[in-house]
Structure formats: structure tokens, C-alpha cells
Design an enzyme around this catalytic site. Sequence first.
Site, short mmCIF file in Angstrom:
data_model
loop_
_atom_site.label_atom_id
_atom_site.label_comp_id
_atom_site.label_asym_id
_atom_site.label_seq_id
_atom_site.Cartn_x
_atom_site.Cartn_y
_atom_site.Cartn_z
N GLU B 71 0.99 -1.34 -0.01
CA GLU B 71 0.04 0.01 -0.18
C GLU B 71 0.84 1.22 -0.06
O GLU B 71 1.71 1.42 0.82
CB GLU B 71 -1.01 0.07 1.38
CG GLU B 71 -1.69 1.37 1.34
CD GLU B 71 -2.75 1.46 2.49
OE1 GLU B 71 -2.55 0.53 3.39
OE2 GLU B 71 -3.16 2.59 2.39
N ASP B 136 9.46 5.31 15.20
CA ASP B 136 9.46 6.84 15.03
C ASP B 136 9.94 7.44 16.36
O ASP B 136 9.25 7.16 17.53
CB ASP B 136 7.90 6.84 14.97
CG ASP B 136 7.74 8.45 14.68
OD1 ASP B 136 8.94 9.33 14.43
OD2 ASP B 136 6.66 8.97 14.66
N ASP B 138 10.63 11.29 17.94
CA ASP B 138 10.25 12.85 17.50
C ASP B 138 10.50 13.57 18.74
O ASP B 138 10.42 13.32 19.87
CB ASP B 138 8.57 12.61 17.23
CG ASP B 138 8.43 13.90 16.53
OD1 ASP B 138 7.65 13.98 15.46
OD2 ASP B 138 8.68 15.08 17.16
#
Lengths: 500, 451
Positions: B71, B136, B138
Site C-alpha cells: 500500500e 518513530d 520525535d
Amino acid sequence: MYKRDTAAATRRRVNQAGRRHFDGGKFQPVDYPHRLNFYTTPPTEEVTLDEFEQWAIQRLKVLTEIESALFRNKTPDELKSILNDLLKRHLPLDANSSRSESLTAQRRTDHYSHFILRLAFARSDELRKRFSKAETILFRHRLMTDDGLEREGFIASLGLDWERLSDDERSELESELKAASGGKKNLEPTYYKIDWEKVPELVERRMVFLKRGMAYVPASLQTAVVVGEFTNHLDRALELTARALPRLDEDERLIPILNHLSHGFTAPEFTSDPNGTHLPGTAITAASIDSLLQHFPACMLHLHTTLRRNKHLKHFGRLQYTLFLKGIGLSVEEALIFWRSSFSATPEDKFNKEYRYNIRHAYGLEGNRRDYKPHSCQQILLEHAPGNGEAHGCPYRHFGPDNLRAFLQTQMGVTDSSVLQGVKNDNEARKYHLGCNRVFEWKHREELKREKESGKGTVKETIIHPNEYFLRSWELAHPDEVQEAAKKMEGMEMKDEVMM
Amino acid sequence: MFDDDEDLIGDDGDDTDLLTAEEKAKVSVKDASFSDPQVMYAFYQRLFPWRQLFQWLNHSPIPSNDFMHREFAFTLQNEAYLRYQSFPTFETLRKEVLRLNPSRFEIGPVYSANPRDRKALRKAVFKPINKELVFDIDLTDYDDVRTCCDKANICEKCWQFITVAIKIMDVALREDLGFKHIMWVYSGRRGAHAWVCDKKARQMDDGKRKAVAAYLEVIRGGAQGGKRVHLRRPLHPHLTRSMDVLKDSFTTDVLINQDPWREPEKSARLLHLISDKTITEALREKWNSEPSRSSVKKWADIDEVAKSGISRHLNVQQLRENKQDIVFEYLYPRLDVEVSKHLNHLLKSPFVVHPGTGRVCVPIDATRPEDFDPLSVPTVTQLLAEIDATTGEEKMADYEKTSLKPYVDFFKRFVAALVKDETTAVKREREKEEAARAAAAGPGMAAEMEF
């Protein structure tokens, strides 16, 4: 129903399909050297339809109870004692050392019932997940309670992919292994090396030392490995079964049973008696409800008092209460009378227009004609939290601590401060059922004591349905009627048997 | 608006499948030059490493389901979000990107069937089957620690948190979990992503992803809560090793550069994390008389007060553990674990342009993360200018004329190593499968069909 039919013909046909598919497969009778079973080999001997259903139901009882124990946040110890008890009654499995004569029969039942339920629960993703979870807990429980030597033998028979750590490597990694073990003074004598993906539980909790993708598992944590492997295997097998299901060339004997079984594995529901009356010797009418309030759980009492005070209940409150009353045996005619008179401030035509339909709907007489079941504690706790002006829900969950305390004191008549404190603690632990059961036990302390002394007490399981609360409370107050009714039932069954 | 956030697929979450002509027409032109649609178009056309991206996701030269059932999700210039895009080849992907000219795009999982056919398929048949294990990190998650910048802003000082995070995570993923193909990518503004691409990692189910995330996660709970680090003693080997890394940079990166406890309100947090109440009281008194004492001094004060013997029942061990926990809380990697836990989480593709900064999401060399300077990462406008500035050398690919070259080359090497491992693994697997098939003809296999 009782003809001694076998499912053999069916099975033979399935066998052929299976053979074609897998390019040959031999079916041999299985013997059971170990108490525990990884359920890798399917059973192949003939069973009667009776056994088929009976065994499945026994296992289902166990799995359902496991689910409800999970959802009630039982501690591992509580779960253990519940399971010990349940298994003894429904699915006993003795150790080799017991030399029990029914060893093989027990293991056979366990083996067959597992595979039958596998068929019943492979249908949807959700059922597969729940089945796998409950089976895993059952397996873990049995593994933990297995005799040490026999467990070792069983584990060795699985041929899992683990490598015993050499003494050299063990002493080389001593400090790491010790640190990972959480500071045990002495290093365990035996360690195994295994791909970490086989023990995600241990990795998640940093319970094992990891090196280059291998987990170093002390023998004492082996259970986790075996259990993990059991789940993996079962999940894969369920997927395969699901894919094979549409090809199950079946006549109309097994499918209905299987469907019925998987329906039984839903959140605990209270099935109302089609005859409508539950309470032996007492018919419930609109007029008699106020005399039964002492048997109501807090949630229903709150609905009732709110209804009396406001002469009105909002939608979810009406629904919750209507279904409860239906469950205790109030007929639809009586229900309409009850609600009409309770909504005394509501004009006739408004009642007929807005509420009549709802009540008949709840009884399955309107719209999609579904026979709605009384809400379980789970539904009440989880669905539709009450908003402003609404009286449904669970007081233990949805009341503030002060309101709950006042309610229990004034409405439920709880005077014992240790009970109130206990409820408060239960609530803080988010175990709302326990609070409710605590109040139940306190309110019925005399009857329970008497019941226990007379030795007639049924096995005590936590109440998880308002209707169960009501029924149990009523029965405790009317032991004679209950006994009478039981006698009658027995008589009827005897007659049935004679007729056969 | 342009946070580095990702979207989790809800099971029933449907997408804005096709844009109406009207919507297409009103593609807004941003004033910032790097999100100018023409700039993005030129970037996709001339600079984006399509072929490498394809090889990275496909794991072999011939298009396979790894790529074809993967996808992609586009965020268009008008903020419309297109889920479930998939492509048979990288040329078709490139063409579609040029046609839609998205401001960025994300990569999701490989599904059991082509994502474009999902509506015709039953839910049981259409499901995610593999994806890289992703992480991830951040800097906004460090806002209660960093004092130099906040929100979307970053500087060299706070980037050190990311550097430390990469060091700690990379070694754990390799040494402990045994992964080899780990790519770190700058997220374009204030964080970094890790893509663990080993086949084993890609095939992990959510349970295993969750296990890895929990294994690596140390700081739990929000800034408002109490203690956020609860560790068993002795420390697990992973944590001992991490502690060694943290200790080295704690003084510089936290105490000196961030000076997190200079303000009295902030030093209250520090006091809160020390269990010995006699010591906290003594420290509070001391700092009240000299409110703006630096963090370096305050940190040293703890030991000094402890040594003074003020606390008669001082538990030295406990104090040391408190101090370790503080180091963990202030410097250990803060992961957005939700991103890692789910197979079906989408993550921004490497080499796309961050719409807010114009910087390209380039790989970070994890063998020397301290050399990476996010503020010198090329921006898309700068790169296009570099192409124009190069004359002659017609044969050169456009990216080779720009400062994107080292990053693309790094990516190429990474992909080559991955593909090489994969092809040998595939061969080995095939052999194993054949052997297994021969052995499986016996009983047992038919088992699952039957009961």
C-alpha cells in the site's frame, strides 16, 4: 434424537477430501502417553452424535468460564482455583501416576472435544481469537499443574527447536544471564537457547537475555515457551480449519450442532424460560413487582426507584429494566400494565404512541421480532454509559464514590462499614462485579450460611448477570419451593426415560 | 498541520478514493517555494530514487507481490488523503505520483491481495501480511526536557537526543534481536524513523512487534505523572549497555546544553525523583537560597548532600538507582510505540520532501549518527538549483549533480545488501520447503482438515 447414529459416514467423506488435498494421510487410532495434548493429530475414531455434542458442551462450559473470569479481572490465583474446580467437574484429566482407570477415556474426551470446538469456532476471526485465548489459558493451567516428571516428558515429546546451552557458554555469559534473571543469587543450572520470536512474552518483559536474535531461557521459564508454541500452533491450525470449512461435505447432522456450540460461546447471557415463569409457585405480575424489590441488584433497584420517583424512565433505562423484568418472568401483557401504570403522568395516547411499541419490541413482537435477552453485567458496564438524567448502567461503575455509598446505605440497606469499604476497594480496582457480589453476600449472609450448613449449596460462582442475582436471591429466600420444583423436574425426567 | 504523524488504519476506515475534477482543479499553490507544486513535480521527475525505492520494497529485480501488493498512501496538495494505492511496477508508481503530484506519500504494509481489489474481497481475505518493523522518534516527545527549542523547532543541541536514541536503538536491534538491515531516516523536521527490513522483521505479527516495542521502551506515562521509569534491578543487560551510552553524554547533552533544572519549578521535578526525603529537603533549602544554580551544580549537589551524612538512614543503593532512573528519564529514547506495534501503520517514505521544511527525508548513517546534521540536509529548492548550476556532463543522472548523491548512494548500498541477503535466503528456503514437502507426505499434515 437418541438414536445411536454415528458421524462416521460423514467423516469418511471428509477424509477423502482431505486426502486428495494433502496427498495422502494415514489415520490411526491415537494413544495418549501424556496427560497433556498439543492437539497436533486429529481424532479418527467413530463417535456417536451424542458424545459429539456432550463432550463439546463440557469443554465449552470450561472455556466460557475462563472468558468470564478474564473479563472479571480475576487474579491468576483466583483463576487457578476456579479452573481446578471446573475441570474436576467438566473435563477431568488425571496424571499417569494416578493409575486411574478412566485415563484413556478422559484423554479421549479432551482430545475430541478440542477438535470439535475447533470446527465450531474456526468460522470467524473473532471466534478464532477468543477460542485460541481461552484454550491457551486452559493449556497453561494444565501445564502448570502437571506433575513435574510428566511435564518434562511431555515437553521433550514436542521436539521444539531449542538448544541446551553448553556449560562453557553458560559460564561465559554468567553475568548477563544473572542480570536478566532479575538478580537471583544463583544461576539456574539449565538454560536453553531459542529464537526470540518463540518467546515474545519473555522478551516483552525483559525476562531473558537476548543475543543476536536468540533468547536465553532458563528452564524455569520453559512453560512460557511451551505455551507460546501451543498458541502459535493452534492459531495456524485454526486458520487452516477455517479455510477447509467451506469444503466440509456435510449432511445436516453436524452443522447445526456446530452452529449451536459457537452461539453458546458468547458473553454470558441469561436465557429466559420460554414458559415465562421462573419462580416455582409464584407468578409475577405487574402488581407483585414492588414486593420483590429486596431481590433486585443495585442497578435494577435504582431504575425502579427512579421510575417511581419520576414516573418516567429514559430510553436505555426502559430497555434495561424491561428486559430484566422479562427475564424474571413478567409476561408482555403484565409488562404493558406495569409500564402504563408506572408512567402515570403520561397521557394515554402518548404512551400508546411512544412507549407501547418499545415494550412490545423488547419482547420480540414488533419490528425485526428479535427475542432480546436481558442485559448482562458486561453489556451494562460497557455499553452506553448513562448520561444526564439517565438511570441505567451499573451503580458500582457509574456512580461517584459518595453517591454509591449513600445509595448502598439507604436503598440497599448496607450498614456494615467493612462491606462499604470493601466495595470502595473493589471499585478502585475496577472490579465492579466484586462490589456487587460483596453486597449480595452480605445481604444474604444468613441464608448462605444456612445453605452451606445444609450442604445443599451449589458451587459458588460470581454473579455476572442481574437476572442471576435476582434468581439466586429469590431462591435463597425460598429454599422449600426450589426443592419442590427440583423434585418435580426429576420426576419428569424419570418418566421420559421410562418412555424411551 | 505537517506533523510527522502517521495514520493508523481503522478496519472500516474508508478512503477518499478518487478526486473529482473540481477538486483536482483547485490544487492550492502554497506560498512557500518548496511546496510549490512545480517544485515537487520537478523533484519527483528528476531526483526521486524510484528504482532504488522499488528494489528496497520488492527484494528482487522482478516485480513481486512484495511490491505489487504494497500500500501507498498519498497526501495531495489540497490535503486529501488517498489510501490503498498500489502499483505493478515502479514506472507506474512514478507516473501516478507525477500525475497527482502529492505533497508527500507514505508506505503501508503488503497485503494478502492487491489493495486496489480490496472492495471486492472479504475482510478475511484482504489483510496486511507483512511490513518493515518501524520506529518513530520525535523531538516533541522531549519537550519537557529540552529547553533550547519547542514544538517543531530543532537545533544542534536538541538533535543530540535523536543521536543518542539512534545509538541505543541500533545496537539493541542488532546485538539483541539479531536484525541486520536497519535503515535510519531523517523525518524531515524534528525526528527520525527506523526501518528494520530483515525478512524476519517484516513477517512479525502485532504481538511480536509489541514485544519488541516493550523491550525497548523505558519511559512510560505522561509528563504530568509521577515517576516515569520503573526498572527492575539488577538492570537487564540491554539497559546496562544503554546506561553506558547515556552516562557518556548526559553531562554535555542534558546538564550543560539543556540545563533542565535551572528554574526552581523545574528542579522540583528532580527533587520529586529522589526517594530520600531528608536529602530532598536539604537540597530544596540549598537551592532556595540560590535559585538559579545551574543543572550541573544541582546534579553534583545530590552527591554532596548525601555525603554530608545528613540522612542518617541513607540508602546508597537506592540513591544510585534514583540517579540512574533520572538519567534514563532525561535521555533514553522516547519511542512512539503505537507506530511500532501495528503491522498496518503507515510511515512516510524515505526521500520524500517534508512539506514544512522542504528538506528531503534522507537516510542517516547509524554507524556515525553524531556526524548527521539535520540543518544541513539539502532542501528541494536547493537541489533543483544545483542541477541547474551543473553544466556539461550530460550523461550524469540528475541526482548525481546534487548534494543528494551521497544519500542516494548510501540507500543503494543498503538496498543492495538487503536484496543480496534476500535472494540467498529465498534459495535456502526453497530447498528447505522441498525437503519438508517430501517429509510431510506422512500423517499429521491432513490433520487440520479433519478432526
